[in-house]
Design an enzyme around this catalytic site. Structure first.
Site, mmCIF file in Angstrom:
data_model
loop_
_atom_site.group_PDB
_atom_site.id
_atom_site.type_symbol
_atom_site.label_atom_id
_atom_site.label_comp_id
_atom_site.label_asym_id
_atom_site.label_seq_id
_atom_site.Cartn_x
_atom_site.Cartn_y
_atom_site.Cartn_z
ATOM 1 N N LYS A 5 0.843 -1.192 0.000
ATOM 2 C CA LYS A 5 0.000 0.000 0.000
ATOM 3 C C LYS A 5 0.881 1.247 0.000
ATOM 4 O O LYS A 5 2.017 1.191 0.473
ATOM 5 C CB LYS A 5 -0.848 0.021 1.282
ATOM 6 C CG LYS A 5 -1.982 -0.965 1.307
ATOM 7 C CD LYS A 5 -2.807 -0.786 2.572
ATOM 8 C CE LYS A 5 -3.924 -1.810 2.663
ATOM 9 N NZ LYS A 5 -4.950 -1.664 1.611
ATOM 10 N N ARG A 30 -10.354 -11.438 1.965
ATOM 11 C CA ARG A 30 -11.202 -12.496 1.402
ATOM 12 C C ARG A 30 -10.503 -13.847 1.441
ATOM 13 O O ARG A 30 -11.150 -14.884 1.487
ATOM 14 C CB ARG A 30 -11.646 -12.096 -0.012
ATOM 15 C CG ARG A 30 -10.514 -11.841 -0.960
ATOM 16 C CD ARG A 30 -10.956 -11.052 -2.184
ATOM 17 N NE ARG A 30 -10.993 -9.609 -1.946
ATOM 18 C CZ ARG A 30 -11.354 -8.722 -2.855
ATOM 19 N NH1 ARG A 30 -11.731 -9.112 -4.058
ATOM 20 N NH2 ARG A 30 -11.362 -7.439 -2.569
HETATM 21 N N1 BES Z 1 -8.115 -3.722 4.463
HETATM 22 C C1 BES Z 1 -8.221 -3.328 3.116
HETATM 23 C C2 BES Z 1 -9.488 -2.534 2.835
HETATM 24 C C3 BES Z 1 -9.477 -1.102 3.287
HETATM 25 C C4 BES Z 1 -8.774 -0.142 2.608
HETATM 26 C C5 BES Z 1 -10.257 -0.729 4.346
HETATM 27 C C6 BES Z 1 -8.812 1.176 3.015
HETATM 28 C C7 BES Z 1 -10.326 0.595 4.755
HETATM 29 C C8 BES Z 1 -9.595 1.540 4.094
HETATM 30 C C9 BES Z 1 -8.256 -4.565 2.203
HETATM 31 O O1 BES Z 1 -7.485 -5.625 2.632
HETATM 32 C C10 BES Z 1 -7.720 -4.125 0.897
HETATM 33 O O2 BES Z 1 -6.577 -3.777 0.837
HETATM 34 N N2 BES Z 1 -8.548 -4.149 -0.128
HETATM 35 C C11 BES Z 1 -8.146 -3.706 -1.407
HETATM 36 C C12 BES Z 1 -8.773 -4.621 -2.418
HETATM 37 C C13 BES Z 1 -8.265 -4.410 -3.819
HETATM 38 C C14 BES Z 1 -6.823 -4.823 -3.903
HETATM 39 C C15 BES Z 1 -9.122 -5.212 -4.748
HETATM 40 C C16 BES Z 1 -8.604 -2.274 -1.590
HETATM 41 O O3 BES Z 1 -9.697 -1.937 -1.143
HETATM 42 O O4 BES Z 1 -7.849 -1.485 -2.144
HETATM 43 MN MN MN Z 2 -5.481 -5.428 1.972
#
Ligand code: BES
Ligand code: MN
Ligand code: ZN
Length: 495
Positions: free
Chosen positions: A278, A352
């Site tokens: 990230k 997931r």
């Molecule tokens: N934990 C995150 C989701 C998230 C992101 C929650 C920002 C709250 C704020 C999750 O594990 C994630 O990283 N999801 C990705 C999915 C994507 C790679 C399809 C996302 O939301 O960017």
């Molecule tokens: Mn994630």
């Protein structure tokens, strides 16, 4: 704080501070009227002078009340009498306690439950007093060496008519258990990732189960997961030095043969994204990626405390998601416990992967329903902001029940379409399915992925990415959706 229910009339009350409500247009609640009569029109005079108008959440603390056993008066504006709503009732309560916590007042008597809130009974109104007061009094100071000064407020008497004491006592008990569950969720969530690890969460669950009746706990270790062939879950923790845990709480308050409600909570104690790292801005907030797990642990605590006549299983798959030589790589294919193979196109879609194996594991409990709580997608924050949690599921009746519970608890959710057409986006050239579905409808495709592992039972998914914590200056956990789930459970008992 201690709460009690009292049926004393206002003129008999002895208190450091009496909380009374007033509406706009100089209209007083019954308690305010009585105080006014007993104090040579103190409140009317203040209104006359324009010191308070009665707008919702307006407050006026009167530090001296002549010729009275009431030492102080906290007048709270409720707004227009004909526009009162559950949310405005809660706002007025929050305004009252926000003022109180800045004072040296130790004990108060609150008459605000007497205001008429459409469709809300005394049980609900009393419960809200406890929930709102405790929410406002929450302070996270575990990790500060200089602790903030303690809040003086110690006891709250909730004033209710004699005939409604029983209802009110029920609301009080519910309120205390829910407020404690919310506070526990917030505390676990606010703790940093270097303290709140999967092992820490597991220890917390164990100590909760030790002190509660009818609540047992089992912690599945990585070796157990290996044996169960949880290849998706294990692949996420491979990149971390902290061992993954699958926390299994089992509360038996219902009939021996009653099918359990299974609650699953995503427990990523830190989500850096893995190799699909990230961006650094705001990455600290990914310590909150275990909010669903914290909520599940807390709800089981509250259910046991209230001795709810239900069987409830709480499952919290917990891990970190970090980049490492051993971590998942984009393109890797893993085999889930269900046997389905998954192409990991983005290692940041890890929630997931934990949840799918836990959903398969849930089958062994022959669940009545399965509800998962997960900070699953940033896309949900884009779609719904920080107001509503996202709701998707394979059973309309369950979804409707959760929406209604959210409404009652003022912890609302909004349903998104879990339509077959979206499954298209999860197609993989190399595995049974991909773990991401492209940038469109990210929350829906995430739920579509989960749905493939939840075909054996009635299931719903709450995406709490936008609602589990606040960002910015008031950064901190909210404790959502504990109130929603507790309301769902309470409704199940009364149904
Ligand atoms: N934990 C995150 C989701 C998230 C992101 C929650 C920002 C709250 C704020 C999750 O594990 C994630 O990283 N999801 C990705 C999915 C994507 C790679 C399809 C996302 O939301 O960017
Ligand atoms: Mn994630
Ligand atoms: Zn995550």
């Amino acid at each position: 704080m201690d709460y009690s229910i009292e049926s004393l009339s206002v003129d008999k009350l002895q208190t450091q501070c009496l909380i009374v409500g007033i509406y706009t247009h100089q209209s007083l609640t019954p308690a305010a009227l009585e105080v006014d009569r007993n104090t040579h029109q103190l409140i009317s005079n203040l209104l006359e002078r324009g010191d308070i108008k009665g707008k919702n959440s307006e407050v006026l603390l009167v530090n001296v009340v002549p010729d009275s056993q009431i030492e102080r008066l906290l007048i709270v504006g409720l707004g227009d009498a004909d526009k009162i709503s559950p949310k405005l009732y809660r706002k007025a309560l929050a305004a009252a306690v926000k003022t109180l916590k800045t004072t040296s007042i130790q004990s108060v008597a609150c008459t605000l439950a007497e205001m008429e809130v459409p469709d809300c009974d005394w049980q609900w109104k009393v419960r809200q007093i406890v929930e709102i007061f405790e929410a406002e009094l929450y302070q996270f100071s575990e990790t500060k060496s200089i602790k903030p000064p303690a809040i003086a407020l110690q006891t709250t008497q909730i004033i209710v008519p004699e005939t409604l004491k029983k209802q009110a006592a029920q609301g009080l008990a519910h309120g205390v258990a829910i407020a404690q569950a919310v506070a526990l969720t917030k505390k676990l969530a606010d703790l940093p990732g270097n303290i709140c690890t999967p092992s820490y969460l597991a220890t917390q669950a164990v100590s909760i189960a030790e002190t509660a009746e009818n609540l047992s706990v089992e912690i599945l270790e990585e070796s157990d997961m290996q044996r169960l062939k949880m290849g998706a879950l294990l692949s996420v923790s491979r990149g971390s030095r902290e061992p993954a845990k699958l926390i299994c709480l089992n509360y038996k308050g219902g009939a021996e043969n009653a099918k359990p409600i299974v609650l699953i909570g995503k427990g990523l104690t830190f989500d850096a994204g893995g190799i699909s790292l990230k961006p650094s801005a705001g990455m600290d907030e990914m310590k909150y990626d275990m909010c669903g797990g914290a909520a599940v642990i807390s709800v089981l605590q509250a259910a046991a405390q209230l001795k709810l006549p239900l069987n409830i299983v709480g499952l919290v798959p917990s891990s970190e998601n970090l980049p490492d030589g051993n971590a998942n790589k984009p393109g890797d294919i893993v085999t889930s416990m269900s046997g389905k193979t998954i192409e990991i196109l983005n290692t940041d879609a890890e929630g997931r992967l934990l949840l799918c194996d836990t959903l398969t594991y849930a089958e062994r409990f022959s669940p009545d329903v399965v509800i998962d709580l997960a900070t699953l997608t940033g896309a949900c924050v884009i779609a719904l902001g920080r107001v509503a949690s996202g709701l998707l599921g394979n059973d309309e009746e369950l979804c409707r029940a959760l929406l209604a519970a959210g409404e009652t608890a003022c912890d609302g959710a909004w349903q998104l379409p879990l339509w077959e057409e979206y499954q298209e986006q999860l197609k993989s050239n190399f595995a049974d399915l991909a773990n991401v579905g492209g940038k469109e409808a990210g929350s829906v495709t995430a739920a579509c992925f989960l749905a493939r592992f939840a075909e054996e039972y009635r299931w719903a998914h709450l995406d709490i990415a936008g609602t589990a914590w606040r960002t910015g200056l008031r950064k901190g956990a909210t404790g959502r959706p504990v109130a929603l789930i507790m309301q769902y459970l309470l409704n199940r008992i009364n149904a």
